[in-house]
Design an enzyme around this catalytic site. Structure first.
Site, short mmCIF file in Angstrom:
data_model
loop_
_atom_site.label_atom_id
_atom_site.label_comp_id
_atom_site.label_asym_id
_atom_site.label_seq_id
_atom_site.Cartn_x
_atom_site.Cartn_y
_atom_site.Cartn_z
N SER A 44 -102.90 46.16 -44.04
CA SER A 44 -103.43 44.83 -43.77
C SER A 44 -103.18 43.86 -44.93
CB SER A 44 -104.94 44.90 -43.50
OG SER A 44 -105.61 45.51 -44.59
N HIS B 129 -99.35 45.66 -37.85
CA HIS B 129 -100.75 45.54 -38.24
C HIS B 129 -101.61 45.33 -36.99
CE1 HIS B 129 -104.06 43.04 -40.41
NE2 HIS B 129 -104.45 44.28 -40.21
N GLU C 45 -99.96 42.10 -35.60
CA GLU C 45 -99.19 41.30 -36.57
C GLU C 45 -97.94 42.07 -36.97
OE1 GLU C 45 -100.78 38.40 -39.98
OE2 GLU C 45 -101.36 40.48 -40.25
N ASN D 262 -105.31 38.31 -42.90
CA ASN D 262 -106.23 38.53 -44.02
C ASN D 262 -106.10 37.50 -45.12
OD1 ASN D 262 -107.80 40.72 -43.18
ND2 ASN D 262 -106.15 42.13 -43.58
#
Length: 284
Positions: free
Chosen positions: A121, A142, A154, A192
């Site tokens: 992540s 991800h 992702e 993130n």
């Protein structure tokens, strides 16, 4: 229907993310091998999968019965059992050294045409693949937590990742009925990089007495239409996970990502959120 070049999928790590990825792949008809370092961890992963499939069946959300889906998944403690996998998704500890070691072993074990993906992540895809002879076949996939429920994946493109591998990553995610977005290999990627400072600022606001934790969460939920406020979401992710991700971003991007003091204190106290029964809130 499976992607033409992918028949068998390996998953490294039987924790929350790994078991979720294995479940979703098996639900969509793929044969799956899930590997962890101890039999106990593999068994825990299967227990998580069985519980999740049971909940989905109760909501009539499965095309196949849970036994059929579960039958497509094998468990192992040996990476050698992933040798015939066309795609391997690593979902181990969020530690660069651990991931590099796993990928070095996978390169030795798997066929040279196998796609090697990481569910990281925050960590650099390029760094994870830097010691490999064929870094061009490494890509970020991800998945979001919980994997069986969350729609998004992702796709993260490393410095050496080829266009063919990127296209295949999008294709496999689409086949798992996930919607993708693409990120360059920058710290935190899209999700993130934006999410962690949002959570971090919510924790700071609470610690500084801006509002009660309930009002901070209510303000964000009702004021911005997000499903969870920052403190509730941090508890669900795991405060240790949030801290680690924020520390990584802080190291890479500077003081604007400095972890909130209260976040560090909670982790040091062992109050990690929902998984320990207490974080910013208490849980059964």
């Amino acid at each position: 229907m499976a992607v033409e070049t992918i028949d068998r999928i390996g998953v490294v790590g039987a924790g929350t993310m790994g078991s979720g990825i294995a479940q979703v792949a098996a639900t969509h008809g793929y044969d799956v091998v899930i590997r962890d370092i101890e039999t106990e961890f593999v068994e825990d992963g299967f227990e998580t999968i069985d519980d999740s499939l049971g909940r989905l069946e109760s909501r009539d959300a499965l095309e196949d019965d849970p036994e059929t889906i579960r039958g497509r998944i094998e468990g192992t403690t040996s990476l050698d059992d992933l040798a015939d996998c066309d795609l391997v998704v690593e979902a181990a500890l969020e530690d660069l050294t651990v991931k590099r070691d796993i990928f070095a072993d996978l390169e030795d074990v798997c066929d040279e045409d196998a796609v090697l993906a990481t569910n990281t992540s925050t960590l650099s895809i390029t760094s994870i693949a830097s010691d490999l002879e064929r870094p061009e076949r490494v890509v970020g996939l991800h998945f979001m937590n919980p994997v069986p429920v969350m729609e998004g994946v992702e796709v993260v493109v490393g410095e050496k990742t080829t266009d063919e591998i990127v296209a295949l990553a999008h294709e496999i995610a689409d086949d798992l009925e996930k919607t993708t977005w693409e990120s360059d290999d920058k710290p935190g990627f899209v999700t993130n990089r934006i999410l962690m400072p949002w959570i971090n600022e919510g924790i700071r606001a609470y610690d500084e007495g801006v509002a009660t934790k309930a009002d901070i969460d209510a303000g964000m939920e009702l004021g911005t239409n997000v499903p969870m406020g920052p403190l509730t979401l941090a508890d669900h992710i795991g405060l240790d996970v949030c801290l680690h991700a924020t520390e990584t971003l802080h190291e890479e991007l500077g003081d604007r990502y400095k972890p909130a003091y209260l976040l560090k204190r909670k982790v040091e106290a062992g109050d990690l959120g929902k998984k320990t029964g207490e974080g910013f809130y208490e849980y059964d």
